[in-house]
Design an enzyme around this catalytic site. Structure first.
Site, PDB file in Angstrom:
ATOM      1  N   GLY A  12      35.959   0.639 -11.493  1.00 23.64           N
ATOM      2  CA  GLY A  12      35.993   1.580 -10.370  1.00 23.64           C
ATOM      3  C   GLY A  12      34.845   2.576 -10.343  1.00 23.64           C
ATOM      4  N   ASN A  14      32.154   2.275  -8.622  1.00 24.69           N
ATOM      5  CA  ASN A  14      31.798   2.417  -7.197  1.00 24.69           C
ATOM      6  C   ASN A  14      32.812   3.288  -6.473  1.00 24.69           C
ATOM      7  OD1 ASN A  14      29.308   0.810  -6.318  1.00 24.69           O
ATOM      8  ND2 ASN A  14      30.370  -0.637  -7.662  1.00 24.69           N
ATOM      9  N   ILE A  86      41.039 -12.766  -3.195  1.00 29.91           N
ATOM     10  CA  ILE A  86      40.453 -13.219  -1.935  1.00 29.91           C
ATOM     11  C   ILE A  86      41.326 -12.710  -0.789  1.00 29.91           C
ATOM     12  CG2 ILE A  86      39.793 -15.249  -0.570  1.00 29.91           C
ATOM     13  CD1 ILE A  86      38.156 -15.213  -3.082  1.00 29.91           C
ATOM     14  N   ASN A 101      32.437  -5.211   1.809  1.00 29.12           N
ATOM     15  CA  ASN A 101      32.467  -5.557   0.381  1.00 29.12           C
ATOM     16  C   ASN A 101      31.090  -5.283  -0.215  1.00 29.12           C
ATOM     17  OD1 ASN A 101      33.377  -6.897  -2.073  1.00 29.12           O
ATOM     18  ND2 ASN A 101      32.162  -8.669  -1.439  1.00 29.12           N
ATOM     19  N   HIS A 103      28.507  -6.900  -3.130  1.00 28.84           N
ATOM     20  CA  HIS A 103      28.320  -8.082  -3.976  1.00 28.84           C
ATOM     21  C   HIS A 103      27.070  -7.873  -4.827  1.00 28.84           C
ATOM     22  CE1 HIS A 103      28.652 -12.286  -5.122  1.00 28.84           C
ATOM     23  NE2 HIS A 103      27.340 -12.334  -5.032  1.00 28.84           N
TER      24      HIS A 103
HETATM   25  C1  GRF Z   1      30.214  -4.436  -8.964  1.00 26.53           C
HETATM   26  O1  GRF Z   1      29.120  -4.958  -9.633  1.00 26.53           O
HETATM   27  C2  GRF Z   1      30.439  -5.155  -7.661  1.00 26.53           C
HETATM   28  O2  GRF Z   1      29.281  -5.625  -7.072  1.00 26.53           O
HETATM   29  C3  GRF Z   1      31.286  -6.299  -8.079  1.00 26.53           C
HETATM   30  O3  GRF Z   1      32.127  -5.777  -9.073  1.00 26.53           O
HETATM   31  C4  GRF Z   1      31.514  -4.668  -9.720  1.00 26.53           C
HETATM   32  C5  GRF Z   1      32.449  -3.515  -9.651  1.00 26.53           C
HETATM   33  O4  GRF Z   1      32.097  -2.471 -10.457  1.00 26.53           O
HETATM   34  N1  GRF Z   1      31.924  -6.890  -6.937  1.00 26.53           N
HETATM   35  P1  GRF Z   1      32.967  -1.136 -10.497  1.00 26.53           P
HETATM   36  O5  GRF Z   1      34.410  -1.512 -10.754  1.00 26.53           O
HETATM   37  O6  GRF Z   1      32.798  -0.431  -9.189  1.00 26.53           O
HETATM   38  O7  GRF Z   1      32.393  -0.352 -11.629  1.00 26.53           O
END
Ligand code: GRF
Length: 187
Positions: A12, A14, A86, A101, A103
């Site tokens: 988490g 992000n 998904i 999303n 990626h």
């Molecule tokens: C990120 O690298 C994102 O691109 C991928 O999963 C990771 C999530 O990281 N889909 P976090 O949980 O936000 O640290």
């Protein structure tokens, strides 16, 4: 005030960044209204730390149905931030233009089935790519296929490992994700 719902499955970081940007005004007049995880993960703890509503809906066929039941009516945007389940075709179609999303590659390269987590970074290194990066995109029924909102790239170093690349890409994600959200919300 715009309302974001964040879906997560992992650490988490992000999510943390998005919360920070809603609080410091980098994403203005917006709040994270709810965090939903499909497994017990640190993202849930982060939501709790910020006293944000949070819910665990175990991964499974009925995830999207259950999500709809608890989705706040005034949700403006659903943000997948390291979310590993998904999304069903029906859900993606119903909320078209309202789900995004992130990626960890420069889509359309290194996207699609099986391309998640370290698999992506290993594939990029094995293909001798000069650069990689991250992509914020709309979610559609096809995996990693929706319209691209923003991308950020990083060069690969000669001794790059999947771990070092993942770290660099996380940094890029923390920059472009708030910017992507701002654009989609029209701010
Ligand atoms: C990120 O690298 C994102 O691109 C991928 O999963 C990771 C999530 O990281 N889909 P976090 O949980 O936000 O640290």
């Amino acid at each position: 005030m715009k309302n974001i719902v964040v879906l997560a499955s992992g650490s988490g970081s992000n999510l943390e960044r998005i919360i920070e940007c809603t609080q410091n005004g980098e994403i203005p007049n917006t709040q994270v209204r709810l965090v939903v995880a499909d497994r017990d993960c640190y993202a849930l703890q982060r939501a709790k730390n910020h006293e944000i509503s949070n819910q665990l809906i175990p991964r499974g066929k009925d995830f999207c149905e259950k999500l709809e039941e608890i989705l706040p009516e005034n949700t403006d945007l659903i943000v997948l931030a390291g979310f590993l389940s998904i999304i069903t075709k029906d859900f993606a179609e119903k909320y078209k233009g309202k789900i995004i999303n992130i990626h960890p590659s420069l889509l359309p390269k290194f996207g699609g089935k099986g391309m998640w987590g370290m698999n992506v970074h290993k594939a990029v290194i094995n293909a001798n790519e000069p650069e990689s990066g991250a992509t914020v995109h709309f979610v559609t029924a096809g995996i990693d296929e929706g319209e691209i909102i923003i991308q950020g790239s990083v060069p690969l170093s000669p001794n790059e490992t999947p771990e070092s690349l993942a770290e660099k890409i996380h940094e890029i994600e923390h920059k472009i994700f708030p910017e992507g959200i701002r654009r989609v919300l029209g701010k």
